[in-house]
Design an enzyme around this catalytic site. Structure first.
Site, mmCIF file in Angstrom:
data_model
loop_
_atom_site.group_PDB
_atom_site.id
_atom_site.type_symbol
_atom_site.label_atom_id
_atom_site.label_comp_id
_atom_site.label_asym_id
_atom_site.label_seq_id
_atom_site.Cartn_x
_atom_site.Cartn_y
_atom_site.Cartn_z
ATOM 1 C CB CYS A 179 -0.964 -0.050 1.173
ATOM 2 S SG CYS A 179 -2.402 1.024 0.996
ATOM 3 C CG HIS A 180 0.021 4.985 1.406
ATOM 4 N ND1 HIS A 180 -1.270 4.534 1.546
ATOM 5 C CD2 HIS A 180 -0.035 6.074 0.599
ATOM 6 C CE1 HIS A 180 -2.084 5.329 0.865
ATOM 7 N NE2 HIS A 180 -1.369 6.265 0.283
ATOM 8 C CD GLU A 210 -2.993 8.862 -1.694
ATOM 9 O OE1 GLU A 210 -3.829 8.822 -0.770
ATOM 10 O OE2 GLU A 210 -1.889 8.280 -1.641
#
Length: 275
Positions: A179-180, A210
């Site tokens: 993910c991030h 996002e």
């Protein structure tokens, strides 16, 4: 008349018999002792064979200047942890600053997350996390960067985590992120000076995702774009769909749905026999 016990053949036989008895006797000087006679030695060897994985987390707790809380996304810690431990791997926890980790995505109904809540032992371990600067990379066969929007603010410039990731990878270990979490990879360079992600297929939270959560103007950069700038071959899937990409010993995933899959792929790299 010759004493039969002094005949050369007899002496050789006795010598061989004594040597054999000596080898199995713990009281014989210089004799070899089987491992079973020393359980501490056997246990030590077993411990040396246990591979360790480091789950790396953010210490950042706010989405820019919005006042909205954020942190490490708990399912992206809990589900990989479950996969790692199921495979017999030992797991440690670290964060950029160490100590207490701000958590996001907390869901009491998630069975994998529940052990990390309500003051349980796992919650205590997470909130007593190692600071990145104190991590010894030689102890770990792999590092996994959990996601959460907080990572966008403190992972990229954390030189300690970048050093640990590069060291593990160059020793033949595995680097994973979801993910991030791949925000930790954007500034990781190998000893050649090349970015770790350069020329490798990767995935991460996409620009489209996002924008869908309306944070594209809040995060300091768009992760997909930054990875491409570093030479990564970005491979997006449709929003919120599972996407796990393996490139050599780098494993990346797109979103929370990919978290367990990233850990599974890392386990397969660490335990080739499980493929």
């Amino acid at each position: 008349m010759t004493d039969p016990d002094r005949r050369p053949g007899r002496r050789a036989a006795l010598t061989t018999l004594l040597a054999a008895l000596c080898a199995f006797s713990s009281g014989c000087a210089g004799g070899a002792t089987p491992d079973s006679a020393h359980p501490d030695q056997a246990q030590s060897k077993e411990n040396q064979m246990t591979q360790r994985v480091l789950i790396a987390m953010t210490s950042h707790d706010e989405k820019g200047a919005t006042g909205q809380p954020t942190g490490a996304y708990l399912p992206e810690i809990a589900h990989p942890y479950a996969e790692f431990t199921k495979a017999g791997l030992a797991v440690d926890f670290a964060s950029t600053r160490g100590g207490r980790v701000p958590l996001d995505g907390v869901d009491d109904a998630d069975p994998a997350s529940a052990p990390f809540l309500d003051g349980g032992a796992l919650a205590g371990r997470v909130h007593d996390s190692l600071p990145a600067a104190s991590v010894d990379p030689s102890r770990y066969a792999a590092i996994f960067f959990a996601g959460g929007h907080g990572t966008m603010w403190d992972f990229p410039e954390n030189e300690a985590f970048a050093r640990v990731a590069a060291s593990i990878y160059e020793r033949g270990g595995v680097v994973g992120a979801v993910c991030h979490g791949p925000a930790a990879l954007v500034n990781v360079r190998l000893s050649s000076g090349q970015h770790l992600v350069a020329g490798k297929a990767v995935s991460a939270f996409t620009n489209e995702e996002e924008r869908a959560v309306k944070l594209d103007a809040v995060v300091p950069f768009l992760l997909q774009d930054r990875l491409v700038e570093r030479g990564a071959l970005f491979q997006p899937a449709a929003p919120w769909q599972k996407q796990v990409v393996v490139a050599e010993r780098l494993v990346t995933g797109q979103n929370p749905a990919s978290a367990a899959g990233v850990a599974e792929a890392m386990v397969r790299l660490l335990h080739p026999a499980a493929r």
